[in-house]
Scaffold this motif. Structure first.
Motif, short mmCIF file in Angstrom:
data_model
loop_
_atom_site.label_atom_id
_atom_site.label_comp_id
_atom_site.label_asym_id
_atom_site.label_seq_id
_atom_site.Cartn_x
_atom_site.Cartn_y
_atom_site.Cartn_z
N HIS A 17 0.81 -1.22 0.00
CA HIS A 17 0.00 0.00 0.00
C HIS A 17 0.84 1.27 0.00
O HIS A 17 0.30 2.36 -0.10
N MET A 18 2.16 1.12 0.12
CA MET A 18 3.05 2.26 0.13
C MET A 18 3.71 2.43 -1.24
O MET A 18 3.94 1.47 -1.96
N ILE A 19 4.04 3.68 -1.58
CA ILE A 19 4.94 3.95 -2.70
C ILE A 19 6.29 4.25 -2.06
O ILE A 19 6.55 5.37 -1.60
N ASP A 20 7.14 3.24 -1.96
CA ASP A 20 8.39 3.39 -1.23
C ASP A 20 9.53 3.72 -2.19
O ASP A 20 9.68 3.07 -3.24
N ILE A 21 10.31 4.72 -1.85
CA ILE A 21 11.46 5.14 -2.67
C ILE A 21 12.71 5.15 -1.81
O ILE A 21 12.64 5.23 -0.58
N ASP A 22 13.86 5.08 -2.45
CA ASP A 22 15.12 5.13 -1.71
C ASP A 22 16.06 6.23 -2.20
O ASP A 22 17.19 6.34 -1.74
N ASP A 23 15.56 7.06 -3.13
CA ASP A 23 16.38 8.12 -3.71
C ASP A 23 15.57 9.42 -3.68
O ASP A 23 14.44 9.46 -4.21
N PRO A 24 16.09 10.48 -3.10
CA PRO A 24 15.34 11.74 -3.07
C PRO A 24 14.91 12.23 -4.45
O PRO A 24 13.87 12.89 -4.58
N ALA A 25 15.67 11.87 -5.49
CA ALA A 25 15.34 12.32 -6.84
C ALA A 25 14.04 11.72 -7.34
O ALA A 25 13.45 12.24 -8.31
N LEU A 26 13.56 10.65 -6.70
CA LEU A 26 12.34 9.98 -7.12
C LEU A 26 11.09 10.55 -6.45
O LEU A 26 9.97 10.15 -6.77
N LEU A 27 11.28 11.48 -5.52
CA LEU A 27 10.16 11.93 -4.70
C LEU A 27 9.08 12.64 -5.53
O LEU A 27 7.89 12.37 -5.37
N ASP A 28 9.47 13.51 -6.41
CA ASP A 28 8.48 14.30 -7.17
C ASP A 28 7.56 13.38 -7.98
O ASP A 28 6.32 13.52 -7.94
N ALA A 29 8.14 12.42 -8.70
CA ALA A 29 7.33 11.50 -9.50
C ALA A 29 6.47 10.60 -8.63
O ALA A 29 5.34 10.26 -8.99
N ALA A 30 6.99 10.21 -7.46
CA ALA A 30 6.21 9.36 -6.55
C ALA A 30 4.98 10.10 -6.04
O ALA A 30 3.90 9.51 -5.90
N ILE A 31 5.11 11.40 -5.78
CA ILE A 31 3.96 12.19 -5.35
C ILE A 31 2.92 12.28 -6.46
O ILE A 31 1.71 12.16 -6.22
N ASP A 32 3.38 12.47 -7.70
CA ASP A 32 2.44 12.49 -8.83
C ASP A 32 1.65 11.18 -8.91
O ASP A 32 0.44 11.19 -9.15
N ARG A 33 2.34 10.05 -8.72
CA ARG A 33 1.64 8.76 -8.75
C ARG A 33 0.63 8.67 -7.61
O ARG A 33 -0.49 8.17 -7.79
N ALA A 34 1.00 9.15 -6.43
CA ALA A 34 0.10 9.09 -5.28
C ALA A 34 -1.13 9.97 -5.47
O ALA A 34 -2.23 9.64 -5.00
N LEU A 35 -0.97 11.08 -6.19
CA LEU A 35 -2.11 11.96 -6.43
C LEU A 35 -3.12 11.36 -7.40
O LEU A 35 -4.28 11.80 -7.44
N ALA A 36 -2.69 10.35 -8.15
CA ALA A 36 -3.59 9.67 -9.09
C ALA A 36 -3.37 8.16 -8.98
O ALA A 36 -2.86 7.52 -9.90
N PRO A 37 -3.72 7.56 -7.84
CA PRO A 37 -3.43 6.13 -7.62
C PRO A 37 -4.19 5.24 -8.59
O PRO A 37 -5.37 5.46 -8.87
N ASP A 38 -3.50 4.22 -9.09
CA ASP A 38 -4.15 3.27 -9.98
C ASP A 38 -5.00 2.30 -9.17
O ASP A 38 -4.90 2.25 -7.94
N PRO A 39 -5.87 1.51 -9.81
CA PRO A 39 -6.77 0.61 -9.08
C PRO A 39 -6.04 -0.39 -8.19
O PRO A 39 -6.53 -0.71 -7.10
N ALA A 40 -4.89 -0.88 -8.62
CA ALA A 40 -4.16 -1.85 -7.80
C ALA A 40 -3.68 -1.22 -6.50
O ALA A 40 -3.81 -1.81 -5.42
N LEU A 41 -3.13 -0.02 -6.60
CA LEU A 41 -2.67 0.67 -5.39
C LEU A 41 -3.86 1.01 -4.49
O LEU A 41 -3.81 0.84 -3.27
N ARG A 42 -4.95 1.48 -5.08
CA ARG A 42 -6.14 1.82 -4.30
C ARG A 42 -6.65 0.60 -3.53
O ARG A 42 -7.02 0.71 -2.36
N ALA A 43 -6.63 -0.58 -4.17
CA ALA A 43 -7.10 -1.80 -3.51
C ALA A 43 -6.20 -2.15 -2.32
O ALA A 43 -6.69 -2.58 -1.27
N GLU A 44 -4.89 -1.99 -2.48
CA GLU A 44 -3.96 -2.29 -1.38
C GLU A 44 -4.16 -1.31 -0.22
O GLU A 44 -4.09 -1.70 0.95
#
Length: 352
Positions: free
Chosen positions: A268-295
């Motif tokens: 259910h988490m979008i886990d990252i290990d690099d600060p450079a990935l944070l911006d894109a991870a937030i974009d994904r969280a703002l529009a979660p796909d059905p699989a993530l929503r189900a988790e």
């Protein structure tokens, strides 16, 4: 669920840290709705909580003199010498910072009743109760989350406009904290201005780090104090955090989280290990796909399935049952002389 009539009982709310305030305040509200008596014992760092003078006891002697029928603790310990049913209401969710033997499921031989947050913790605690026999377990939900669902929280920011609101929070544990690593990345994202940020840190974080995050406040961000954190969670669309218990609190609303180097990442988490990935991870969280929503929904149901804002009332009802059927209260808890002396030393109470 109807509010139980007044019982004439005395209830003591025991706090040792500032974060205990939002956990215990819904219990205060539920007790006052009954018409029963209550007092706060704000010990240690919790002395700074804004509790009215007439509702406080100042020290162990006054707490003992109040003769509580039940003591609700938002710490992992409670003074054993107090009267009444000792009730553990927890200071956070199980986020697997430590092993079960050292973490959420560690028994300290002090509590008569554990009021669990959801199935994920109820099962393990009931197994421990069957094994040890000196406490009972009732699943009630967590009082701290009541305001997230009962509509009582104020707004914490009038300045976001149409921008998505992102909440950042971090644990104080140095090896797990994202705050030092993400500071410069967050500074850049805040200055960009396309999102509105609510920033908070655990009260135990180092003061220089806290001040660095306070300095990010401005037209695109606000620093949120511990007392306003629940309102911030209710307002935010996405949380950015690490291995903090705020992750589970936020997911309990059914909302997405981005975690940075989480100790035990879950689907259910979008886990990252690099600060450079944070911006894109937030974009994904703002529009979660059905699989993530189900988790997200599955995990929320496992840790806290209650959405009615009445967990504090359930805690009181569970306590009523424990007091009405005192078999557990008569059970002899394991004696630990060293812990007993530690508690007496810490609270300054040596009467026997």
């Amino acid at each position: 669920m109807s509010v139980a009539p007044g019982t004439g009982r005395h209830y003591l709310l025991f706090a040792t840290e500032r974060y205990a305030g939002p956990i215990l305040q819904p219990l205060q509200k539920a007790i006052e709705a009954r018409g029963d008596s209550l007092r706060w014992w704000c010990h240690g760092a919790a002395a700074a909580l804004p509790v009215p003078r007439e509702l406080r006891v100042d020290d162990a002697r006054q707490a003992v003199g109040f003769r509580p029928d039940a003591v609700f603790s938002a710490a992992n310990w409670v003074p054993h010498y107090l009267s009444g049913c000792k009730v553990q209401v927890f200071h956070g969710f199980n986020v697997e910072k430590r092993s079960d033997q050292r973490g959420h499921f560690r028994l300290r031989g002090l509590f008569d009743l554990y009021c669990t947050q959801g199935p994920a913790t109820t099962g393990p605690f009931r197994a421990l109760a069957a094994e040890h026999g000196y406490f009972s377990v009732e699943e009630t939900g967590w009082p701290k989350l009541d305001p997230l669902f009962d509509g009582s929280l104020p707004s914490v920011e009038p300045s976001a406009g149409d921008r998505p609101v992102i909440l950042f929070g971090s644990t104080f544990t140095p090896r797990l904290s994202a705050a030092p690593v993400l500071l410069e990345t967050l500074r850049e994202l805040v200055q960009r201005g396309d999102r509105y940020w609510l920033l908070t840190l655990h009260p135990k974080c180092p003061s220089p780090l806290v001040e660095a995050y306070r300095a990010l406040a401005g037209p695109h961000a606000r620093f949120v104090e511990t007392e306003d954190l629940m309102a911030a969670q209710a307002r935010a669309r996405v949380l950015v955090a690490d291995t903090s218990s705020i992750v589970s609190e936020f997911v309990a609303q059914g909302r997405p989280v981005v975690t940075f180097r989480n100790r035990a990442p879950k689907p259910h988490m979008i886990d990252i290990d690099d600060p450079a990935l944070l911006d894109a991870a937030i974009d994904r969280a703002l529009a979660p796909d059905p699989a993530l929503r189900a988790e997200i929904d599955r995990y929320a149901q496992s840790i806290h399935p209650y959405r009615d804002g009445r967990s504090a009332e359930r805690v009181l009802r569970a306590t009523d049952l424990a007091l009405a059927g005192p078999d557990t209260l008569r059970s002899r808890k394991p004696f630990n002389l060293w812990r007993s002396l530690q508690i007496r030393r810490d609270t300054g109470y040596w009467a026997w």
